[in-house]
Design an enzyme around this catalytic site. Structure first.
Site, PDB file in Angstrom:
ATOM      1  N   LYS A  94       1.039  -0.942  -0.251  1.00  0.00           N
ATOM      2  CA  LYS A  94      -0.120   0.000  -0.210  1.00  0.00           C
ATOM      3  C   LYS A  94       0.910   1.462   0.123  1.00  0.00           C
ATOM      4  CE  LYS A  94      -1.397   3.570   2.945  1.00  0.00           C
ATOM      5  NZ  LYS A  94      -1.990   3.804   2.099  1.00  0.00           N
ATOM      6  N   GLU A 101       9.567   0.682  10.902  1.00  0.00           N
ATOM      7  CA  GLU A 101      11.035   1.968  10.673  1.00  0.00           C
ATOM      8  C   GLU A 101      10.244   2.739  10.526  1.00  0.00           C
ATOM      9  OE1 GLU A 101      13.479   0.837   9.955  1.00  0.00           O
ATOM     10  OE2 GLU A 101      13.710  -1.309   9.258  1.00  0.00           O
ATOM     11  N   CYS A 127      14.035   9.878   6.605  1.00  0.00           N
ATOM     12  CA  CYS A 127      13.775   9.772   8.613  1.00  0.00           C
ATOM     13  C   CYS A 127      15.067   9.754   9.213  1.00  0.00           C
ATOM     14  CB  CYS A 127      13.595   8.416   8.319  1.00  0.00           C
ATOM     15  SG  CYS A 127      14.038   7.298   7.495  1.00  0.00           S
ATOM     16  N   GLU A 183      10.804  15.795  15.304  1.00  0.00           N
ATOM     17  CA  GLU A 183      10.640  14.957  14.203  1.00  0.00           C
ATOM     18  C   GLU A 183      10.563  16.413  13.498  1.00  0.00           C
ATOM     19  OE1 GLU A 183      10.158  12.083  11.722  1.00  0.00           O
ATOM     20  OE2 GLU A 183      11.424  11.907  11.606  1.00  0.00           O
TER      21      GLU A 183
HETATM   22  P1  NAD Z   1       2.838   8.258   8.024  1.00  0.00           P
HETATM   23  O1  NAD Z   1       2.878   8.262   9.112  1.00  0.00           O
HETATM   24  O2  NAD Z   1       1.755   9.535   7.749  1.00  0.00           O
HETATM   25  O3  NAD Z   1       1.982   7.232   6.737  1.00  0.00           O
HETATM   26  C1  NAD Z   1       3.400   6.049   6.526  1.00  0.00           C
HETATM   27  C2  NAD Z   1       2.145   5.040   5.496  1.00  0.00           C
HETATM   28  O4  NAD Z   1       1.140   5.033   6.093  1.00  0.00           O
HETATM   29  C3  NAD Z   1       1.281   5.916   3.990  1.00  0.00           C
HETATM   30  O5  NAD Z   1       1.172   4.702   3.595  1.00  0.00           O
HETATM   31  C4  NAD Z   1      -0.048   6.108   5.363  1.00  0.00           C
HETATM   32  O6  NAD Z   1      -1.166   6.384   3.977  1.00  0.00           O
HETATM   33  C5  NAD Z   1       0.072   4.521   5.869  1.00  0.00           C
HETATM   34  N1  NAD Z   1      -1.266   5.474   6.729  1.00  0.00           N
HETATM   35  C6  NAD Z   1      -2.068   6.870   7.450  1.00  0.00           C
HETATM   36  N2  NAD Z   1      -2.414   6.566   8.321  1.00  0.00           N
HETATM   37  C7  NAD Z   1      -2.163   4.518   8.988  1.00  0.00           C
HETATM   38  C8  NAD Z   1      -3.261   4.064   9.498  1.00  0.00           C
HETATM   39  N3  NAD Z   1      -3.910   4.400  10.566  1.00  0.00           N
HETATM   40  N4  NAD Z   1      -2.773   2.565   9.238  1.00  0.00           N
HETATM   41  C9  NAD Z   1      -2.218   1.997   8.491  1.00  0.00           C
HETATM   42  N5  NAD Z   1      -1.716   2.763   7.426  1.00  0.00           N
HETATM   43  C10 NAD Z   1      -1.600   3.959   8.416  1.00  0.00           C
HETATM   44  O7  NAD Z   1       4.136   8.969   6.924  1.00  0.00           O
HETATM   45  P2  NAD Z   1       4.703  10.125   6.268  1.00  0.00           P
HETATM   46  O8  NAD Z   1       4.197  10.894   6.352  1.00  0.00           O
HETATM   47  O9  NAD Z   1       4.500   9.586   5.145  1.00  0.00           O
HETATM   48  O10 NAD Z   1       6.209   9.728   6.458  1.00  0.00           O
HETATM   49  C11 NAD Z   1       7.137  10.222   7.294  1.00  0.00           C
HETATM   50  C12 NAD Z   1       7.268   9.504   8.891  1.00  0.00           C
HETATM   51  O11 NAD Z   1       8.014   8.324   7.787  1.00  0.00           O
HETATM   52  C13 NAD Z   1       8.184  10.628   9.750  1.00  0.00           C
HETATM   53  O12 NAD Z   1       7.989  10.365  10.569  1.00  0.00           O
HETATM   54  C14 NAD Z   1       9.591   9.791   9.139  1.00  0.00           C
HETATM   55  O13 NAD Z   1      10.568   9.688  10.105  1.00  0.00           O
HETATM   56  C15 NAD Z   1       9.000   8.084   8.645  1.00  0.00           C
HETATM   57  N6  NAD Z   1      10.126   7.085   7.473  1.00  0.00           N
HETATM   58  C16 NAD Z   1      10.706   5.932   8.500  1.00  0.00           C
HETATM   59  C17 NAD Z   1      11.869   5.664   8.039  1.00  0.00           C
HETATM   60  C18 NAD Z   1      12.642   4.450   8.817  1.00  0.00           C
HETATM   61  O14 NAD Z   1      13.240   3.404   7.774  1.00  0.00           O
HETATM   62  N7  NAD Z   1      12.804   4.536   9.758  1.00  0.00           N
HETATM   63  C19 NAD Z   1      11.717   5.869   6.780  1.00  0.00           C
HETATM   64  C20 NAD Z   1      11.033   6.972   5.607  1.00  0.00           C
HETATM   65  C21 NAD Z   1      10.351   8.034   6.546  1.00  0.00           C
END
Ligand code: NAD
Length: 503
Positions: free
Chosen positions: A180, A255, A289, A390
């Site tokens: 997804k 992650e 991240c 963050e």
């Molecule tokens: P997010 O948590 O808003 O969304 C991530 C994913 O989760 C998206 O596909 C979103 O549609 C989905 N999602 C949203 N609500 C959900 C729910 N209730 N249940 C299941 N899925 C849901 O994050 P973002 O804004 O897309 O990305 C930024 C964040 O990701 C930052 O905090 C960043 O640090 C983190 N990140 C971490 C890594 C790592 O490897 N540790 C890598 C990249 C990004």
């Protein structure tokens, strides 16, 4: 102007629409790039059922690891043959600069997929050993079975790459997959599905469902037929995913966010450290991240280091991400920009000074883009929210320390523990410090050097489990112990301990 293309979802080896669609907009220009099908609960259920059926009939898990590896290599070849086009698509959907998209986002995706293909060839799916405690002649076998249907929830910042980190080991290990993407960046993942389709991956082995996270993602997390969920995204949503997964005791990999401490020691090569600090917090305009967003400099070096940092930051260009001379592109969305601006204002309220803020583009063609120039906040202390939370934008918070012990204490005083870095001319000193940092990764004299051959992941609230590295397939297999007894002599068995000999 040509109409924006429409992308369907990929389920059970064919393309599906739902009648409703979601728009994907360029973060640099605001233009509609494409529309995609709007998935819902029933589409998730259809995709999971397809993945479950493909798993049950054994079309993929029954194939030899060598043959599965050949499929992964074929997908990588297909992506490589379209790398230029995919790089541009990545720029259009998430605002990465074309240089960053080609080198990191697409280049790594292809090479990491090939790494997982090689792991499939080398992995010990079956092993045997002696049974020292068995009283009879017996053998022990360890079989590493696939888990079943694995779901991957992907964020918008490195969509194709982070999908490969889940798809690669899952398929290498013989699982079937439902991915997804984030609604804002589904296009490169749908191109990944196209590649899988073109190389003839059996139907149901890979499915890509597009739609809102709280609907589609949440359903995957709770679905009883999904046996493993791998999530990359914010710590807040990661917690919700883990909670939803608990009901069915799914395997979970998370992650999550980070607040990387970047420690400059007093013997560092300052030219290297200045460029490395900018690289560390500005890749993908700070929306990574593993960014190094907390700079720790010795008190005595602070003014000199900040002066050099600002001078170098002035030379960077923020602008059209498709222009190869651009250093920083836009933020992902208007909400993302508002959030970063709020943190910059908060930093000032907390007592920080803006030592530098870069200009944003004036080109009318980019007027609808979500721009924030690189920003350096000085005068921070580690208890301020700007130093703890963050920000996810091009913002560096500068902290000072007096000695190595204090640097370690400040670095570790964080809920996060994803990445850290040390700049020093003394490798032994830097290594000793690296051992003391609570972080999944520590880079010495560099940043962002994520390598497929080494594990990547976080400690504390930065996550759970690891992606990449030689053990990546362990996260996608269930070890099964099989005891095989080879003697028919009852008296030599353990039975008599409980069951006496027949009269
Ligand atoms: P997010 O948590 O808003 O969304 C991530 C994913 O989760 C998206 O596909 C979103 O549609 C989905 N999602 C949203 N609500 C959900 C729910 N209730 N249940 C299941 N899925 C849901 O994050 P973002 O804004 O897309 O990305 C930024 C964040 O990701 C930052 O905090 C960043 O640090 C983190 N990140 C971490 C890594 C790592 O490897 N540790 C890598 C990249 C990004």
């Amino acid at each position: 102007m040509t109409a924006a293309p429409h992308y369907q979802m990929y389920i059970n080896g064919s393309w599906h629409d739902t009648g409703e669609s979601i728009g994907v907009y360029s973060p640099a220009t605001g233009e509609l790039v494409a529309t995609v099908a709007h998935g819902d609960l029933s589409t998730v259920d259809t995709a999971v059922a397809a993945a479950r059926a493909a798993h049950d009939i054994g079309v993929w898990r029954g194939m030899s690891p060598q043959r599965r590896a050949d499929f992964l290599d074929a997908i990588a070849d297909n992506l490589a043959s379209r790398a230029g086009e995919l790089g541009k698509l990545q720029v259009h959907e998430n605002g990465a600069t074309i240089r960053g998209a080609q080198a990191f986002l697409i280049g790594y995706s292809i090479s990491h997929l090939r790494y997982f293909a090689q792991l499939a060839r080398d992995y010990a799916f079956q092993s045997s050993g002696p049974l020292a405690e068995a009283p009879t002649l017996a053998a022990g076998l360890i079989v590493k079975d696939p888990i079943g249907v694995c779901a991957g929830i992907i964020p918008w910042n490195f969509p194709l790459l982070l999908a490969v980190w889940k798809l690669g080991p899952a398929l290498a290990a013989g699982n079937t997959v439902v991915l997804k993407p984030d609604d804002q960046t589904p296009l490169t993942l749908l191109e990944l599905a196209r590649a899988a389709d073109e190389v003839g991956l059996p139907a149901g082995v890979l499915n890509v469902v597009t739609g809102p996270g709280p609907v589609v993602g949440a359903r995957l997390a709770e679905h009883r037929d999904v046996r493993k969920i791998a999530f990359t995204g914010s710590t807040e949503v990661g917690r919700a995913v883990m909670t939803a997964a608990a009901d069915t005791v799914k395997r979970v990999t998370l992650e999550l966010g980070g607040k990387g401490a970047n420690i400059v020691l007093d013997d560092a090569d300052l030219d290297l450290a200045v460029d490395g600090t900018l690289f560390g917090f500005l890749l993908m305009s700070g929306q990574a991240c593993e960014s190094g967003t907390r700079l720790l400099v010795p008190e005595s070096l602070r003014d000199e280091f900040v002066r050099r940092l600002v001078a170098r930051a002035r030379t960077l260009t923020v602008g059209d991400p498709m222009d190869p001379t651009t250093d920083l592109g836009p933020l992902i969305s208007a909400e993302g920009r508002a959030r970063v601006e709020k943190y910059i204002a908060l930093g000032q309220e907390e007592g920080c000074t803006i030592a530098f803020q870069g200009a944003i583009p004036s080109d009318p063609a980019l007027a609808e883009g979500h721009w924030v120039g690189p920003t350096i906040l000085t005068g921070a202390t580690n208890h301020m929210r700007v130093a703890r939370e963050e920000i996810f934008g091009p913002v560096l918070v500068v902290l000072t320390y007096r000695d190595d012990d204090e640097a370690v204490a400040i670095a570790n005083d964080s809920e996060y523990g994803l990445s850290a870095g040390i700049w020093s001319a003394d490798a032994a000193r830097a290594l000793a410090l690296a051992r003391r940092l609570e972080s999944g990764t520590v880079w010495i004299n560099d940043w962002h050097m994520i390598n497929a051959m080494y594990p990547f992941g976080g400690v504390k609230q930065s996550g759970l489990g690891r992606e990449l590295g030689p053990d990546a397939l362990d996260e996608y297999t269930e070890p099964k112990f099989i005891h095989l007894d080879l003697t028919n002599d009852r008296s030599k068995r353990a039975y008599p301990v409980v069951i006496s000999a027949a009269p």
